[in-house]
Design a protein around this motif. Structure first.
Motif, PDB file in Angstrom:
ATOM      1  N   ALA A  80       0.711  60.669  43.790  1.00 56.55           N
ATOM      2  CA  ALA A  80       2.163  60.919  43.800  1.00 56.55           C
ATOM      3  C   ALA A  80       2.831  60.092  42.710  1.00 56.55           C
ATOM      4  CB  ALA A  80       2.735  60.594  45.169  1.00 56.55           C
ATOM      5  N   ALA A  81       2.367  58.829  42.564  1.00 60.17           N
ATOM      6  CA  ALA A  81       2.961  57.976  41.523  1.00 60.17           C
ATOM      7  C   ALA A  81       2.729  58.568  40.139  1.00 60.17           C
ATOM      8  CB  ALA A  81       2.356  56.575  41.591  1.00 60.17           C
ATOM      9  N   ARG A  82       1.615  59.296  39.980  1.00 59.61           N
ATOM     10  CA  ARG A  82       1.349  59.924  38.683  1.00 59.61           C
ATOM     11  C   ARG A  82       2.061  61.270  38.554  1.00 59.61           C
ATOM     12  NH1 ARG A  82      -5.125  59.251  37.697  1.00 59.61           N
ATOM     13  NH2 ARG A  82      -5.291  57.088  38.397  1.00 59.61           N
ATOM     14  N   GLY A  83       2.802  61.635  39.574  1.00 58.49           N
ATOM     15  CA  GLY A  83       3.585  62.876  39.498  1.00 58.49           C
ATOM     16  C   GLY A  83       2.748  64.122  39.731  1.00 58.49           C
ATOM     17  N   LEU A  84       1.522  63.969  40.245  1.00 57.91           N
ATOM     18  CA  LEU A  84       0.654  65.132  40.397  1.00 57.91           C
ATOM     19  C   LEU A  84       0.820  65.805  41.757  1.00 57.91           C
ATOM     20  CD1 LEU A  84      -2.573  63.693  38.749  1.00 57.91           C
ATOM     21  CD2 LEU A  84      -1.055  65.412  37.817  1.00 57.91           C
ATOM     22  N   VAL A  85       1.118  65.016  42.775  1.00 60.48           N
ATOM     23  CA  VAL A  85       1.309  65.607  44.105  1.00 60.48           C
ATOM     24  C   VAL A  85       2.639  65.103  44.653  1.00 60.48           C
ATOM     25  CG1 VAL A  85      -1.203  65.538  44.515  1.00 60.48           C
ATOM     26  CG2 VAL A  85       0.236  63.755  45.501  1.00 60.48           C
ATOM     27  N   GLU A  86       3.129  65.770  45.671  1.00 63.00           N
ATOM     28  CA  GLU A  86       4.367  65.279  46.291  1.00 63.00           C
ATOM     29  C   GLU A  86       4.336  65.548  47.786  1.00 63.00           C
ATOM     30  OE1 GLU A  86       6.870  67.484  43.671  1.00 63.00           O
ATOM     31  OE2 GLU A  86       7.176  69.124  45.067  1.00 63.00           O
TER      32      GLU A  86
ATOM     33  N   PRO B  93       8.014  70.922  36.654  1.00 66.01           N
ATOM     34  CA  PRO B  93       9.413  70.584  36.436  1.00 66.01           C
ATOM     35  C   PRO B  93      10.225  71.800  36.059  1.00 66.01           C
ATOM     36  CG  PRO B  93       7.956  69.125  35.210  1.00 66.01           C
ATOM     37  CD  PRO B  93       7.098  70.164  35.868  1.00 66.01           C
ATOM     38  N   GLU B  94      11.428  71.844  36.579  1.00 65.19           N
ATOM     39  CA  GLU B  94      12.283  73.006  36.348  1.00 65.19           C
ATOM     40  C   GLU B  94      12.424  73.261  34.857  1.00 65.19           C
ATOM     41  OE1 GLU B  94      16.470  74.066  37.745  1.00 65.19           O
ATOM     42  OE2 GLU B  94      15.633  72.657  39.194  1.00 65.19           O
ATOM     43  N   GLY B  95      12.537  74.489  34.473  1.00 64.39           N
ATOM     44  CA  GLY B  95      12.684  74.765  33.045  1.00 64.39           C
ATOM     45  C   GLY B  95      11.348  75.125  32.432  1.00 64.39           C
ATOM     46  N   ASN B  96      10.255  74.643  33.036  1.00 63.17           N
ATOM     47  CA  ASN B  96       8.953  74.978  32.476  1.00 63.17           C
ATOM     48  C   ASN B  96       8.318  76.137  33.228  1.00 63.17           C
ATOM     49  OD1 ASN B  96       9.272  72.950  30.756  1.00 63.17           O
ATOM     50  ND2 ASN B  96       7.677  71.617  31.572  1.00 63.17           N
ATOM     51  N   VAL B  97       8.909  76.487  34.368  1.00 58.36           N
ATOM     52  CA  VAL B  97       8.235  77.396  35.279  1.00 58.36           C
ATOM     53  C   VAL B  97       7.929  78.743  34.641  1.00 58.36           C
ATOM     54  CG1 VAL B  97       8.357  78.497  37.527  1.00 58.36           C
ATOM     55  CG2 VAL B  97       9.490  76.306  37.153  1.00 58.36           C
TER      56      VAL B  97
ATOM     57  N   GLN C  70       0.654  68.520  29.541  1.00 57.98           N
ATOM     58  CA  GLN C  70       0.612  67.184  28.941  1.00 57.98           C
ATOM     59  C   GLN C  70       1.379  66.199  29.825  1.00 57.98           C
ATOM     60  OE1 GLN C  70       2.971  66.571  25.394  1.00 57.98           O
ATOM     61  NE2 GLN C  70       1.409  65.258  24.535  1.00 57.98           N
ATOM     62  N   LEU C  71       2.495  66.667  30.340  1.00 63.02           N
ATOM     63  CA  LEU C  71       3.293  65.808  31.207  1.00 63.02           C
ATOM     64  C   LEU C  71       2.488  65.433  32.450  1.00 63.02           C
ATOM     65  CD1 LEU C  71       6.096  64.598  31.502  1.00 63.02           C
ATOM     66  CD2 LEU C  71       6.803  66.653  32.683  1.00 63.02           C
ATOM     67  N   ARG C  72       1.793  66.418  32.993  1.00 61.00           N
ATOM     68  CA  ARG C  72       0.976  66.134  34.180  1.00 61.00           C
ATOM     69  C   ARG C  72      -0.144  65.166  33.862  1.00 61.00           C
ATOM     70  NH1 ARG C  72       1.713  69.295  38.311  1.00 61.00           N
ATOM     71  NH2 ARG C  72       3.267  70.849  37.895  1.00 61.00           N
ATOM     72  N   ALA C  73      -0.804  65.396  32.721  1.00 65.04           N
ATOM     73  CA  ALA C  73      -1.944  64.544  32.365  1.00 65.04           C
ATOM     74  C   ALA C  73      -1.488  63.106  32.163  1.00 65.04           C
ATOM     75  CB  ALA C  73      -2.598  65.071  31.095  1.00 65.04           C
ATOM     76  N   SER C  74      -0.259  62.937  31.682  1.00 71.11           N
ATOM     77  CA  SER C  74       0.213  61.580  31.384  1.00 71.11           C
ATOM     78  C   SER C  74       0.431  60.775  32.655  1.00 71.11           C
ATOM     79  CB  SER C  74       1.513  61.634  30.585  1.00 71.11           C
ATOM     80  OG  SER C  74       2.587  62.012  31.431  1.00 71.11           O
ATOM     81  N   GLY C  75       0.830  61.441  33.737  1.00 71.25           N
ATOM     82  CA  GLY C  75       1.185  60.695  34.953  1.00 71.25           C
ATOM     83  C   GLY C  75       2.569  60.075  34.854  1.00 71.25           C
TER      84      GLY C  75
ATOM     85  N   PRO D  82       5.985  59.107  35.546  1.00 66.60           N
ATOM     86  CA  PRO D  82       6.834  59.413  36.702  1.00 66.60           C
ATOM     87  C   PRO D  82       8.238  59.783  36.236  1.00 66.60           C
ATOM     88  CG  PRO D  82       6.439  57.044  36.534  1.00 66.60           C
ATOM     89  CD  PRO D  82       5.765  57.683  35.358  1.00 66.60           C
ATOM     90  N   SER D  83       8.968  60.477  37.106  1.00 66.22           N
ATOM     91  CA  SER D  83      10.342  60.769  36.716  1.00 66.22           C
ATOM     92  C   SER D  83      11.153  59.470  36.779  1.00 66.22           C
ATOM     93  CB  SER D  83      10.939  61.826  37.637  1.00 66.22           C
ATOM     94  OG  SER D  83      10.692  61.457  38.960  1.00 66.22           O
TER      95      SER D  83
END
Ligand SMILES: Cc1ncc(COP(=O)(O)O)c(C=O)c1O
Length: 483
Positions: free
Chosen positions: A69-75, A88-92, A103-108, A110-111
């Motif tokens: 979750a901290a890496r933004g992969l799950v919630e 993230p909205e806008g990319n859907v 790339q955003l996901r791979a980076s981890g 966080p928002s």
């Protein structure tokens, strides 16, 4: 509300007796998500299901989910369960953005979590805005603008005069630097980006814990990362580092050898020298991030890797922590062999940086304002550092330890392992005190149980009161843990 079915997820165990470990869950689930096999909004197995299926503890599963979750992969969604994070909205629905979303996901990364403006910020690495020489900066800005010779253009490598000033300052610290090897950057962060993009063999070793945004950046660029364990209360286990480096053969080792972020640890001279020997033997380059130099007047003179190792070491630093964060001005010291590739990486990204601001900083240094600012700032930081240490010594329970960096903007406060950092953070937030959650600094399960305390940002009386409240909460949590 009915719950959606969850997907079955399998793990290859690497633990003793064929057990699935926390790291297995993190690594393998992250890989499945990044490869798109687990898709956004899919429901993941509940903690209890994984606990029963793999015979592992609930805490292990929960900690793995926390890290993901901290890496933004799950919630986690209230009452519904755990899900692969939504895109993230806008990319859907924009197919051409899917690559950047991967790339955003791979980076981890966080928002951004906004901290309420009324909170005392013990998490800050910046200096206090009130200590900054605003009038002098304003004078320099006016003077640069009024100068009829002001160049309207910019140089891809950065303002030549400022590069020469930086080279001269570094030579006083024992580094032999040619101004032609200095490249101005948008903060140190751009320098890290330029280096990572220029690597042919994309394997980078970093300290663990590491400066979190370096980790996010390198991971986002698709680099394979190799953690090198660091503990601020022990010297570095160089035999272990050597074994890891021999096995993984990184192209680059990224280190913060002085007042390390986040631990405050400084390498001994023999540690610096051994790292340089290994770099020659195993053929990796070194990227030295000197983020905390020139902070605290008593900080001892530390030989840099660049001074000891010459041009095989790339050296980065910036004016973010010492002057104005929003200037976004930093630099990298390259070498004849690396300069061209690094300048090209910068030009590809930005063409050039705001040379106007570089000219303002040149003027600020040329008038002697930077040196007088550092002297004034450091006298104040000395007071803040000693206030921080004295309140820690007076108030913390005996189980709590802290590092003594003697430089840079932060120290590491190590808590007894039974204290839950999230719970502590929530209790402090209710008292309007912000501390930093640290999972972004670690690869997998943290081997330290604390957080970073910034002493440069708050006035001494504000910091004393906040730290004393942290100590009071800790005492309660330690007592509860024992009870
Ligand atoms: C260790 C370290 N390196 C680099 C950076 C990047 O800073 P900047 O780009 O503002 O110079 C930071 C920011 O906090 C940092 O802590």
């Amino acid at each position: 509300m009915s719950r959606s079915p969850f997907v079955a997820v399998n793990f290859q165990p690497t633990g003793a007796l064929g057990r699935v470990t926390q790291d297995d869950i993190i690594r393998q689930m992250a890989a499945e998500i990044q490869a798109g096999r687990l898709r956004p909004n899919m429901r993941l197995p509940p903690v209890r299901t994984l606990e029963e299926r793999f015979g592992i503890s609930k805490n292990t599963v929960q900690a793995a989910y926390d890290e993901l979750a901290a890496r933004g992969l799950v919630e986690s969604r209230a009452r519904l369960g755990m899900f692969v994070a939504a895109v993230p909205e806008g990319n859907v629905s924009v197919p051409m953005f899917q690559a950047s979303s991967a790339q955003l996901r791979a980076s981890g990364l966080p928002s951004v979590q906004a901290v309420p403006s009324d909170h005392v910020r013990l998490d800050m690495v910046f200096i206090d805005w009130k200590l900054l020489p605003r009038e002098q900066i304003a004078d320099c800005m006016r003077s640069v603008l009024a100068n009829p010779g002001l160049r309207p253009l910019y140089d891809g490598q950065g303002h030549a005069g400022l590069r020469a000033k930086i080279a001269a300052r570094l030579s006083h610290r024992g580094m032999d630097v040619d101004p032609d090897d200095v490249i101005l950057t948008g903060g140190s962060q751009q320098a890290l980006d330029m280096v990572a993009r220029s690597l042919q063999h994309r394997v980078i070793a970093t300290e663990n814990p590491v400066y979190s945004h370096a980790r996010y950046l390198f991971a986002g660029l698709g680099c394979q990362l190799v953690p090198l364990t660091l503990n601020p209360f022990q010297s570095i286990d160089l035999a272990e580092w050597e074994e890891t480096l021999r096995e993984t053969r990184p192209a680059l080792v990224y280190v913060i050898p002085h007042f390390q972020n986040p631990t405050g640890y400084s390498y001994s001279t023999s540690e610096l020298e051994r790292l340089l020997e290994l770099s020659e033997e195993l053929g990796f380059a070194i990227l030295e991030d000197d983020w905390g130099s020139d902070m605290l007047s008593g900080s001892e003179f530390r030989p840099t890797l660049r001074a000891l190792g010459g041009s095989n070491v790339l050296y980065v630093n910036s004016f973010t922590k010492k002057l104005l964060p929003s200037l976004r001005l930093g630099y990298i010291v390259a070498s004849k062999a690396t300069r061209e590739a690094l300048v090209a990486a910068k030009r590809l990204a930005t063409l050039g940086n705001p040379e106007f601001l570089e000219a303002v900083l040149f003027e600020f240094m040329d008038r002697g304002y930077y040196d007088s600012h550092l002297a004034r700032m450091n006298a104040e930081l000395d007071l803040r550092y000693s206030a921080c240490l004295s309140v820690l010594r007076e108030t913390m329970p005996p189980e709590v330890r802290f590092s003594l960096p003697g430089g840079g903007p932060t120290l590491w406060l190590e808590l007894p392992s039974q204290v839950n950092l999230r719970q502590l953070s929530e209790r402090l937030s209710a008292q309007r005190i912000a501390i930093q959650m640290t999972h972004g600094h670690f690869y997998g399960k943290p081997h330290l149980d604390g957080f970073r305390v910034g002493y440069a940002y708050n006035e001494p009386h504000v910091m004393r009161e906040a730290v004393a409240r942290v100590a009071a909460e800790l005492r309660q949590l330690v007592l509860q843990g024992e009870g």
